[in-house]
Every structure is written in C-alpha cells, then in structure tokens.
Design an enzyme around this catalytic site. Structure first.
Site, PDB file in Angstrom:
ATOM      1  N   PRO A 124      31.509  66.916 103.607  1.00 12.94           N
ATOM      2  CG  PRO A 124      31.145  64.789 104.491  1.00 12.94           C
ATOM      3  CD  PRO A 124      31.006  65.581 103.230  1.00 12.94           C
ATOM      4  CE  LYS A 125      38.448  71.240 108.390  1.00 12.01           C
ATOM      5  NZ  LYS A 125      38.984  70.448 109.504  1.00 12.01           N
ATOM      6  CB  VAL A 126      35.597  63.198 107.311  1.00 12.42           C
ATOM      7  CG1 VAL A 126      35.705  61.956 108.182  1.00 12.42           C
ATOM      8  CG2 VAL A 126      34.416  63.076 106.351  1.00 12.42           C
ATOM      9  N   GLY A 279      32.863  70.402 110.353  1.00 13.50           N
ATOM     10  CA  GLY A 279      32.498  71.476 109.431  1.00 13.50           C
ATOM     11  C   GLY A 279      32.264  70.920 108.043  1.00 13.50           C
TER      12      GLY A 279
END
Length: 559
Positions: A124-126, A279
C-alpha cells in the site's frame, strides 16, 4: 508514501498541464498573474514545512504548482527555481538516500513496467511522512526527515516518543538503515468511503511542533525499504515482522502481473485498513546497493495511485442554457479532468444568482469533485484571475408559458421543451436529442412543440441528414408516441405538476383540468396556494388552449 511536496524531481510520468495551451495574456498581465500565484505557492509551501499544513490539500497544491510552472514556461525564457522545494534547513545526511517513486498513469503503463521484471511485490502507498531510521548496536540512534532525499532534519527525539516504534533491535536489524512512512494509525479506515482525512498533515504537524503532541501516541511506522537488507524478500519481511514491523510484512504481497496488482489495489481501496493510503507501490525485490541510491533514480519501484476524489480544473468558458420552464442555468465549461471513470468537461452551476454568488469567471481554477450518482460539481474556487471577464446572461423574461412556438428568440427554450417531451419518462421517443430535433426543424420548420405529429412518412424519409431507414424509424416512433397515456401528454405540454400528483388527480381528460379551481388544485400533494394559482393560469392560457385544441384535432386521447 515516498513523494513529498516539491520533491517530484521528474518522478511523475507526465503532467496534464504540460500540453495545456498558453494563456492569451499581454506580457504585463502575465507578469502580474504569475507573481500573484507565485506568492501564494511560496506561502503554502512555507506553512507546510513549518507547520505540516497549508490550508489546501496536496492535490490542490500540486496542481497549482504545475499551473504556475506552465505559465512560467509560457512567458519566462529562463528556467525558474523550484519554489515548492523544502527549505534548505535539513543538515543531516541520509546514510542511504531516498529515491522517491515514479507515478504510473494507469494499468497499461504498469504492464509495460512489469513486462521485463520478475519477483515483483505490491505494497500500500501509505499516506504519512517519510523518514529514515538508523539503528546502531541495537539502539535507535537517528530518525531523519525525508527532506530533499539527500539531507533532512533530525526527528530523533520526537520519533523516540512514538510508543509503537521499536527502540531496540537485535540480530540482523541491530545495525540497519530503514526507510518508511510514519502514519496515523486508524481503526478500519476505508479509503473509498472516508478519503485522506488530512492524515499526512496531522502526522507532519505532530513531528514538526516544538512541543510534544499527544498525537505521537497514535503514530506507527510502515517500513517500505531496508537498503542492503536480505536479498530475498520473504526473508526480509520475516525479519522485519520478528523485529516488530509486522504491518510491513502483512501488507507486502507477491504479484505476477498487472491484473493481480489491480485486484489487490481495488481490495485495499474498498476494505478496512489500519492506515490511510493513496494508491499502491509496486517494487522489484532485487535492489541496488544502498550507496547507489539517488533521488529520482529508483527505477525498481513505481506507484499507481487511486483515482482522485477531487481535481483542479481551469474554467474555459461560461455559457447559459434555457430550460423547458424558461429558467436559465449557468454551465461552466472546463479543461477536461478525470474523476473516477468520468472525464469531466462541464459542470452545471445552477441559477444565474448562484453563479454570481460563486463569482466564477473564465480563467479561474476551481476544485471539482463528484457528488451523488457521479454528478460533477464545483466545490470552490481555488484561484481567481485578476481580470474578471464574465459574460452577460440572457434576459430572464422566459417562464413556463413561453416558447411553445418557434420564434427566433425562443429557440433555446423551444428545443429544451422538445428534448423533454421525447425523454423516456414522457413520450419516450428514443434517439431524438437536441441535435435530432434541430435537424428536423431545419427542414420542416415546426410551428410549435407538437408540429412533428403532422409529419408524414415520406417527409421524414426524405429529410436531409437522415437515411430513409432512420426516417421510417422516427415516423414509427412518432406513431407509438400517439398512444402514450394521457398523463404523459400532459407532462409533454409542460403542466407544472409532478407525475405523482398527476396520477393522484385521476383526471382523464383536459376538460377536467380546466374545471379545477385553486382550492381543488390544493388538494393534490405538493400544491400550495401559489402553485395552485400557477396551475389555473396555465390551463387557461390562450397558447395552451390552442395547443390542446391542436392535439385534439390530431386524435390524441384525453384532449
């Protein structure tokens, strides 16, 4: 996750503004417009790096920064400095530089990127604040902000106060450099439903404040890189998990193709997660040695962001549309922007009064989002141009009893009436929108909104712009319209009453309507004294009387 404001460093594939046309401004006006926006970007940027918040979302900031850069390219021959770069206040060198991440535009770009790479993982694009952690002899000795990727500020004291973050490590991690995202821990955050909740700014604010914020107790770390760690990703994740970074291992998944990435991306977008995301990140397990990492050169990792919930678009034009009841609606024509699966080119602003309240002119930058049922809306004006070149709205002298007939000044409302009566809920004449009615009127010169009933099959088959087959089809549809229920024809006439109220009236002929007085109209739902007066005036109006008599002559039931 990796990207911070002002650190794009060429990481984005392409800015939608890069192909935008230059404004047709004089040099003097260009100088003024650029200077105004430049001051605002500097102000936002300074507030972001000082306080962790600037009053606008990152998406708005990025878009207007791009817009400023475009204007500068148009009117300034020399390259301009990057105003959005962080202040040169960070003096602590990163032991391994942050590369940043290149954003991919879509699934097809991801397919191309994955085509010659193996051992690919998705994370995950944290959405938080990037940091470097340095452990020596098992102790956390440094925490360094992302900065410009080469140098950052020391956050060591603040990071040590985060309860969830390991202060001592053993084994291979006892002497290690970790890169990751300090994020705001959430309980079942669903990105699709809740959005970003300003999480990044909250984290940045807690770490930048001089005082110790209670929010530090709610922060956690997602490790997304262990430079010079084990070459095998599974081993890397196992050791991170054993050391206390279990979230990183849980949310790092192997993928074989772009379809699998898309499935996981959708699942994370719609499912409860312990953090905010914007994202996914796709990375190759094999990485270069840490000493070779450079800002903007991380070719082994890319990002595929979620569709934006809001966009910033330039207003290209303001136009006015007259509806079937004579009301004037204001429409803002925009440069095309993508929201979810829709390309938005125009937004209905409502009445002329509301348009004046919003104060929107061509050249303004507006924030656009999708309301219920995917209808685009303008949330607010982000930036107004100096010159307020607003068009003049048409005179507001049309109403529910005007433009049944096709006089030149009435054509907008006249065609709006035709489009309405051919809609599915009224007479259901498919395939005849505004363009189709205009084509028929151009040849056959309708006198009023029901003149089409008199057209013969031969006339329609020989209409320029229509094939004979299409003409026969329209003739057949017109004949089917003749058989629609009486209530549908009353709706086609434009009686200002809802379909529900019409059905409850139980009136089966026009003569029943003409017999009603104001009091009897008020017995129907939604009809007050003013509406009752309007209905009485409508049914007894001479033009309406002429049209209903014409419908009776055409054999339409109920008239």
């Amino acid at each position: 996750m990796w990207k911070r404001r002002g650190l794009a460093l060429g990481l984005t594939i392409w800015s939608c503004y890069s192909t935008a046309a230059c404004p047709s401004w004089s040099p003097f006006r260009a100088q003024l417009e650029i200077a105004r926006l430049q001051r605002q970007v500097i102000q936002w940027n300074a507030a972001y790096w000082r306080e962790g918040s600037s009053g606008v979302s990152d998406a708005v900031y990025d878009r207007l920064s791009d817009r400023l850069a475009q204007w500068q390219r148009c009117f300034m021959p020399q390259p301009q400095p990057d105003l959005s770069a962080p202040p040169v206040s960070g003096s602590v060198l990163h032991p391994v530089m942050h590369t940043g991440v290149r954003k991919l535009a879509d699934k097809y770009a991801l397919k191309r990127w994955m085509s010659d790479r193996r051992d690919i993982w998705v994370q995950p694009k944290v959405d938080g604040v990037a940091v470097t952690l340095v452990y020596r002899n098992g102790q956390l000795v440094q925490a360094i902000s992302r900065g410009d990727g080469r140098k950052g500020e020391s956050w060591t004291e603040k990071v040590r106060l985060i309860p969830s973050l390991p202060k001592r490590l053993a084994g291979p991690l006892a002497n290690s450099v970790l890169q990751g995202e300090i994020y705001l821990a959430r309980d079942g955050h669903i990105q699709q439903r809740t959005g970003g909740v300003n999480a990044r700014a909250k984290v940045a604010g807690a770490l930048m404040q001089r005082e110790n914020s209670p929010l530090l107790n709610e922060l956690a770390l997602f490790v997304w890189a262990w430079p010079d760690g084990p070459a095998v990703m599974e081993k890397r994740l196992t050791l991170l998990s054993e050391a206390g970074f279990s979230t990183s291992a849980r949310f790092s998944l192997p993928v074989k193709n772009a379809d699998e990435v898309e499935t996981i991306r959708t699942r994370w977008f719609t499912s409860p997660l312990p953090f905010v995301t914007d994202g996914v990140v796709i990375r190759r397990a094999k990485e270069p040695e840490g000493k070779r990492w450079r800002p903007g050169e991380g070719e082994w990792v890319v990002a595929w962001k979620y569709p934006p919930v809001e966009q910033v678009a330039e207003v290209m034009n303001i136009r006015f549309a007259t509806g079937r009841s004579g009301k004037i609606a204001v429409v803002a024509e925009l440069e095309p922007v993508q929201l979810d699966d829709k390309t938005v080119r125009r937004v209905n602003l409502g009445s002329v009064r509301r348009w004046h309240e919003l104060d929107i002119a061509p050249g303004d930058q507006v924030q656009v989002s999708l309301a219920g049922q995917g209808i685009p809306r303008i949330d607010r004006v982000i930036w107004r141009t100096l010159a307020r070149d607003k068009p003049e709205p048409p005179p507001a002298h049309f109403n529910a009893l005007t433009c049944f007939y096709a006089s030149p000044e009435c054509l907008p409302q006249f065609f709006a009436r035709l489009v309405w009566l051919s809609s599915k809920r009224v007479l259901d004449i498919p395939g005849l929108g505004d363009a189709g009615w205009r084509l028929l009127h151009q040849t056959h010169r309708f006198e009023h909104i029901f003149s089409w009933l008199a057209l013969t099959r031969q006339q329609l088959e020989s209409t320029p712009g229509l094939s004979a087959a299409r003409g026969r089809q329209i003739w057949h549809q017109f004949n089917l319209a003749r058989e629609r229920p009486f209530i549908r024809w009353v709706m086609a006439l434009g009686l200002p009453l809802t379909q529900t109220a019409l059905r409850l009236s139980s009136d089966s002929s026009w003569s029943k309507f003409t017999e009603r007085n104001e009091l009897s109209w008020q017995q129907l739902p939604g009809v007050g004294a003013e509406k009752a007066r309007q209905l009485v005036a409508f049914v007894h109006h001479p033009l309406v009387h002429s049209l209903t008599a014409w419908l009776a002559a055409q054999g339409i039931k109920g008239f």
